[in-house]
Design an enzyme around this catalytic site. Structure first.
Site, short mmCIF file in Angstrom:
data_model
loop_
_atom_site.label_atom_id
_atom_site.label_comp_id
_atom_site.label_asym_id
_atom_site.label_seq_id
_atom_site.Cartn_x
_atom_site.Cartn_y
_atom_site.Cartn_z
N SER A 1 32.99 -48.70 -127.56
CA SER A 1 34.40 -48.69 -127.19
C SER A 1 34.97 -50.11 -127.28
O SER A 1 34.94 -50.71 -128.34
CB SER A 1 34.55 -48.09 -125.79
OG SER A 1 35.90 -47.82 -125.50
N ASP B 1 37.79 -37.63 -129.77
CA ASP B 1 37.98 -39.00 -129.32
C ASP B 1 39.20 -39.57 -130.04
O ASP B 1 39.30 -39.50 -131.26
CB ASP B 1 36.72 -39.82 -129.67
CG ASP B 1 36.81 -41.28 -129.26
OD1 ASP B 1 37.80 -41.67 -128.61
OD2 ASP B 1 35.89 -42.04 -129.61
N HIS C 1 34.80 -39.33 -126.19
CA HIS C 1 34.73 -40.75 -125.94
C HIS C 1 33.99 -41.05 -124.63
O HIS C 1 34.26 -40.45 -123.60
CB HIS C 1 36.14 -41.36 -125.87
CG HIS C 1 36.13 -42.86 -125.86
ND1 HIS C 1 36.04 -43.60 -127.01
CD2 HIS C 1 36.15 -43.75 -124.84
CE1 HIS C 1 36.02 -44.88 -126.70
NE2 HIS C 1 36.09 -45.00 -125.39
#
Length: 352
Positions: free
Chosen positions: A138, A292, A322
């Protein structure tokens, strides 16, 4: 819950989020030496396998996720232990400074400085200079990509062997890519939250979030310049069949651009790096999840790397969302697809 607490004046939503995500201390790991240190004044946690090795080990510098706002060494303790044990590598987890207290480029600088320190002291940890890897998920994937790009210019340091980018966020020009529409309301990262985090990192606040979401923060000429890299046209058609409603950007607002123009810096948005930099990048692993909002950032960067002759291993979790990797063995439960994703990283490391 965080928004409710903030409105009642009890605490900010960021403070509440950090409390929820703080992780917990784990006991001794019988297979690892674990110690907390500082690399160039940046807190790190080093994981070293106890088993004897026939030669030098791989070295992995890991940058945690959390939107540059959340996350800690404890939050990713299980992930880093797993990577170190299963790949028999030395793992260095970096506790970079968090936004909004520390704005861009604080997190990037901390990650770069910790990485440089490690690369200058590899022999102390029994790491092979030819097998150093940066890794992050991320926001950590964003930082790993930025550090990797910066190190292409450093002739005084070993060349990175690889970069591992786990559902990375790599641009803030277009929050209307197909994955942003398809997954706008899918936990753990909503479309609005993605813009919120990027603005917190950049400016220390999330003013003009609506304008950024609508696309009025980028001048038309600049949008045209970067369209060769940031465009739905570069995303395979199979990823655009599910619920895509392209939006035409609203009118450009110069005042908003003045507050966010650093979004065009590659150290903040690595997808915008020039080809001269991208073609020098090391072998890469990119993991994306179907559900995501950041899926298309990963797909676009995959294309950029491949177009520049960089070898890419791509692993796509069709049933992933995610943050699923960070939920590995979380509070007694685990998602099978998250475990598959983590194992795909380990398999890539073993093959280097």
């Amino acid at each position: 819950q965080g928004k409710i607490l903030e409105k009642t004046g009890l605490c900010s939503q960021i403070t509440f989020g950090r409390y929820v995500r703080q992780g917990r201390k784990l006991g001794v790991d019988p297979k690892l030496f674990i110690q907390d240190l500082q690399f160039n004044k940046v807190p790190v946690r080093v994981y070293q396998p106890k088993a004897t090795s026939d030669g030098q080990r791989k070295g992995i510098i890991f940058f945690h996720g959390g939107g540059w706002v959340f996350g800690s060494l404890d939050t990713y303790e299980k992930v880093c232990r797993y990577l170190s044990r299963e790949s028999e590598s030395v793992v260095v987890s970096v506790q970079y400074r968090l936004a909004p207290e520390h704005k861009y480029p604080a997190a990037y600088e901390d990650c770069l400085n910790a990485t440089i320190h490690f690369m200058r002291n590899l022999e102390h940890y029994g790491v092979d200079p030819a097998h150093v890897i940066v890794c992050g998920d991320s926001a950590g994937g964003n930082l790993a990509a930025a550090v990797s790009q910066t190190l292409t210019t450093r002739s005084d340091l070993p060349k990175l062997r690889a970069q591992i980018l786990i559902y990375p966020g790599l641009q803030a020009l277009d929050f209307n890519l197909p994955s942003y529409h398809q997954n706008r309301g899918v936990p753990l990262l909503l479309r609005e939250r993605a813009a919120f985090f990027a603005l917190q990192y950049l400016n220390g606040h999330a003013l003009h979030m609506q304008e950024v979401l609508e696309g009025s923060h980028i001048p038309p000429d600049m949008r045209l310049k970067y369209r060769k890299w940031v465009s739905p046209d570069n995303i395979p058609e199979k990823f655009k069949v599910r619920g895509v409603k392209p939006l035409t950007p609203t009118d450009f607002i110069a005042e908003v651009y003045e507050t966010v123009k650093r979004f065009c810096e590659p150290n903040l948005c690595p997808l915008l790096a020039e080809d001269a930099v991208v073609h020098q990048l090391p072998e890469s692993f990119i993991l994306t999840c179907e559900y995501d909002v950041l899926r298309d950032d990963g797909l676009l960067y995959k294309k950029r790397l491949e177009d520049n002759g960089v070898r890419v291993t791509w692993y796509h979790l069709e049933d992933g969302f995610h943050g699923i990797i960070s939920l590995y063995d979380y509070c007694g439960f685990s998602f099978p697809s998250g475990k598959r994703g983590l194992d795909s990283v380990v398999n890539f490391l073993k093959g280097l």
